[in-house]
Each structure stands twice: as C-alpha cells, then as structure tokens.
Design an enzyme around this catalytic site. Structure first.
Site, PDB file in Angstrom:
ATOM      1  N   LYS A 124       0.951  -1.424   0.050  1.00 48.66           N
ATOM      2  CA  LYS A 124       0.276  -0.048   0.367  1.00 48.66           C
ATOM      3  C   LYS A 124       0.836   1.238  -0.298  1.00 48.66           C
ATOM      4  CE  LYS A 124      -3.869  -0.075   2.956  1.00 48.66           C
ATOM      5  NZ  LYS A 124      -4.289  -0.321   4.556  1.00 48.66           N
ATOM      6  N   LYS A 150       2.551   2.139   2.460  1.00 49.72           N
ATOM      7  CA  LYS A 150       2.827   2.788   3.853  1.00 49.72           C
ATOM      8  C   LYS A 150       3.840   2.068   5.052  1.00 49.72           C
ATOM      9  CE  LYS A 150      -1.400   4.393   4.918  1.00 49.72           C
ATOM     10  NZ  LYS A 150      -3.200   4.080   5.716  1.00 49.72           N
TER      11      LYS A 150
HETATM   12  N1  CTP Z   1      -9.713   7.944   9.676  1.00 51.20           N
HETATM   13  C1  CTP Z   1     -10.731   8.856   9.873  1.00 51.20           C
HETATM   14  N2  CTP Z   1     -10.428  10.087  10.019  1.00 51.20           N
HETATM   15  C2  CTP Z   1      -8.632  10.621  10.099  1.00 51.20           C
HETATM   16  C3  CTP Z   1      -7.860   9.368   9.931  1.00 51.20           C
HETATM   17  C4  CTP Z   1      -8.459   8.657   9.393  1.00 51.20           C
HETATM   18  O1  CTP Z   1     -11.770   8.813   9.662  1.00 51.20           O
HETATM   19  N3  CTP Z   1      -8.921  11.800  10.501  1.00 51.20           N
HETATM   20  C5  CTP Z   1     -10.437   6.561   8.837  1.00 51.20           C
HETATM   21  C6  CTP Z   1      -9.734   6.119   7.341  1.00 51.20           C
HETATM   22  O2  CTP Z   1     -10.809   6.837   6.798  1.00 51.20           O
HETATM   23  C7  CTP Z   1      -9.781   4.862   7.615  1.00 51.20           C
HETATM   24  C8  CTP Z   1      -9.765   5.020   8.727  1.00 51.20           C
HETATM   25  O3  CTP Z   1      -9.747   5.389   9.502  1.00 51.20           O
HETATM   26  O4  CTP Z   1     -10.844   4.654   6.750  1.00 51.20           O
HETATM   27  C9  CTP Z   1      -8.217   4.394   9.155  1.00 51.20           C
HETATM   28  O5  CTP Z   1      -7.303   4.573   8.269  1.00 51.20           O
HETATM   29  P1  CTP Z   1      -5.822   4.746   8.417  1.00 51.20           P
HETATM   30  O6  CTP Z   1      -5.871   5.232   6.461  1.00 51.20           O
HETATM   31  O7  CTP Z   1      -5.315   3.617   9.224  1.00 51.20           O
HETATM   32  O8  CTP Z   1      -5.232   5.846   8.791  1.00 51.20           O
HETATM   33  P2  CTP Z   1      -4.728   7.197   8.820  1.00 51.20           P
HETATM   34  O9  CTP Z   1      -4.648   8.140   9.926  1.00 51.20           O
HETATM   35  O10 CTP Z   1      -5.437   7.853   7.391  1.00 51.20           O
HETATM   36  O11 CTP Z   1      -3.601   6.829   7.937  1.00 51.20           O
HETATM   37  P3  CTP Z   1      -2.411   8.083   6.737  1.00 51.20           P
HETATM   38  O12 CTP Z   1      -2.251   9.151   6.895  1.00 51.20           O
HETATM   39  O13 CTP Z   1      -1.350   7.207   6.467  1.00 51.20           O
HETATM   40  O14 CTP Z   1      -2.632   7.178   5.934  1.00 51.20           O
END
Ligand code: CTP
Length: 151
Positions: free
Chosen positions: A44, A46
C-alpha cells in the site's frame, strides 16, 4: 445480529480512528476489522511504526471493535465479507468510490473523516521534533567546540 466490516492500517492509533470506529459500530451490533499486515502495508506504500501484533492488540482493546483479522491482499474482501456474514462495509471517505464493486453482496458506505488528524500528520510532527532536537544538539556541540578552541 448485524455485522459491519471495515479495513485499515490503524498505525499510531489516534482520535480520528476512534471516531470512525464508533460511527461504524453504531451502524450494527458487531464490528470486525481487517487490519493490514506489515507486508501488505508495504504494498500500500505505507511504512508502519507499530508492528501488526501491537496494532491488533490496541484495536482489540477499543470498545467499538469486536474482532480483528489480518488483511494481506486487495482481493480478499469478498471472501471476508461472506465469511463474517457482514451486511455493511464502511470506511473513511478518503476511499470514496474505491469499493463500489462490492455492493452486490454488502451495503457500501463511505463516512467523513475527522479533520486535521492522521497517522501521516503524526509522523510529520514526530519528524519535526526529532529535527529540532538534532538542531539543538548540534548548536550545543558547536558551542563546545568554540569553547575548546579558545582554551
Ligand atoms: N480515518 C478517519 N479520520 C481520520 C483518519 C483516518 O476517519 N482523521 C479513517 C480512514 O478513513 C480509514 C480508517 O480511519 O477508514 C483507517 O485509516 P488509516 O489509513 O489507518 O489512518 P490514517 O490516519 O488515514 O493514516 P495515513 O495518514 O497513513 O493515511
């Protein structure tokens, strides 16, 4: 018993994750989470800080999460949804439209994200704090070198 399913990395577990999981759990009676493995996160794009076993333990300690299984591929979702008897698939709207093809077996929902917080944001803050500390340490070292030269 209505099962709801979601997927994600949930690295550096934060309030955006909590709020999303609460809203998703409120859609049914049982929430199962497909948690991306460390290897799948590489696919992905990440780089995770917290390893899979710890991310799983943290998720399982959240009152909105009933079960966690490992996500290893993009293609496994259909099989998971059928195995878990999920009626709703819900995920943050950063994925809007991406999983619409599942709507023949499950109701697909994209929920609004919490603003101004993300794992990426937290990683940036940690990086900035480290850079600041390095800068301070370098200033102290330069100062000491100056002092030693004067002796
Ligand atoms: N999510 C959310 N609100 C945020 C951050 C994440 O609702 N502020 C949700 C994402 O949309 C997803 C879930 O939490 O459905 C898991 O997201 P993840 O990708 O693990 O977290 P992120 O904080 O978005 O990580 P990254 O910055 O690495 O993308």
């Amino acid at each position: 018993m209505r099962t709801v399913i979601t997927y994600g990395t949930f690295d550096l577990f934060h309030v955006g994750h909590v709020r999303l999981l609460k809203r998703i759990r409120d859609l049914g009676d049982r929430l199962v989470v497909g948690l991306s493995s460390d290897e799948f996160n590489k696919v992905k794009g990440k780089k995770v800080i917290i390893p899979f076993a710890d991310r799983k333990e943290i998720l399982l300690s959240c009152r909105y999460v009933d079960d966690v299984f490992q996500e290893n591929t993009w293609e496994q979702k259909r099989e998971d949804i059928i195995r878990e008897k999920a009626e709703i698939f819900a995920i943050g709207d950063d994925w809007a439209g991406k999983f619409d093809d599942l709507d023949d077996i499950v109701k697909v929902l994209y929920l609004p994200r919490t603003k101004d917080i993300s794992t990426t944001e937290l990683k940036t803050v940690i990086r900035e704090i480290n850079a600041e500390k390095l800068h301070e340490a370098k200033n102290v070292a330069d100062h000491l070198v100056d002092l030693l030269r004067k002796i």
